[in-house]
Design a protein around this motif. Sequence first.
Motif, PDB file in Angstrom:
ATOM      1  N   ASP A 166       9.603  -1.651  -1.470  1.00 17.72           N
ATOM      2  CA  ASP A 166       9.846  -0.966  -2.738  1.00 17.72           C
ATOM      3  C   ASP A 166       8.790   0.083  -3.229  1.00 17.72           C
ATOM      4  OD1 ASP A 166      10.654   0.135  -5.478  1.00 17.72           O
ATOM      5  OD2 ASP A 166      10.456  -1.957  -6.223  1.00 17.72           O
ATOM      6  N   ASN A 182       8.234   2.899  -5.322  1.00 21.24           N
ATOM      7  CA  ASN A 182       8.036   3.057  -6.694  1.00 21.24           C
ATOM      8  C   ASN A 182       8.058   1.902  -7.633  1.00 21.24           C
ATOM      9  OD1 ASN A 182      10.919   2.572  -6.691  1.00 21.24           O
ATOM     10  ND2 ASN A 182      11.311   4.688  -7.046  1.00 21.24           N
ATOM     11  N   ASP A 227      10.135  -0.086  -8.934  1.00 21.71           N
ATOM     12  CA  ASP A 227      11.259  -0.187  -9.838  1.00 21.71           C
ATOM     13  C   ASP A 227      12.175  -1.141  -9.740  1.00 21.71           C
ATOM     14  OD1 ASP A 227      12.350   0.699  -7.620  1.00 21.71           O
ATOM     15  OD2 ASP A 227      13.722   2.425  -8.450  1.00 21.71           O
TER      16      ASP A 227
END
Length: 216
Positions: free
Chosen positions: A109, A111, A113
């Motif tokens: 992941d 970023n 988010d």
Amino acid sequence: MAQLELFSHPGPGVRYRAGLCSTAALGLLLLWALTYLPPLLVAYRSQGLWLKQSTYMEQPTVQFQYEVLLVAMTGADPGSFLAWSTFPAFNRLQEDQLRVPLISTREEDKNHDGKMDQLHFKLELPLQSTEQVLAVQLILTFSYQLHVSVINGTSPFASDYDLTNIIAAYQDRNVTTVLSDSNPVWLVGRAADAPFVINATIRYPVEVILYPLAVV
């Protein structure tokens, strides 16, 4: 501007005769219409009046299911292949062609988010010194989910809340994603005791969702 002149007539009633400048004005009006109206109509059609569909972007929820099926061709003969999968029934059918690889995976992941953005996948297939892989068929399975609601909660029309229409909309909402790599690299040559290695990074890009607009 067109000029209108009034003339008397010996008989009953009144007749009108257009002045000379009315012809010129009509020609200018026609020229303006032919010059400016078609582009305006095309722009208006593309931007609003005849707009039939629209788009939005969404990051899908993707998860690798840890299901793998591998077939590696080692020659032109029908029996010249090695195979393995995470499905025991498939493996039992392979007999001497079964070869168990070493697999490592990691989803990332980037970023932060809460949704995975890519999968790092590595497979090492052990080979004998006389074996050489000529082609590979590899299947990986993923869970792929988009949050596109089939119920239009802002619609004022009762038909949008009808169960039959909701189910029909759900069945028509099939989404297909395609894995593509425009620059794959196949390196030839290896040591006699080295395995055949598949090293891949599979990215989960933001999807552009195309949907029809209701005609009001």
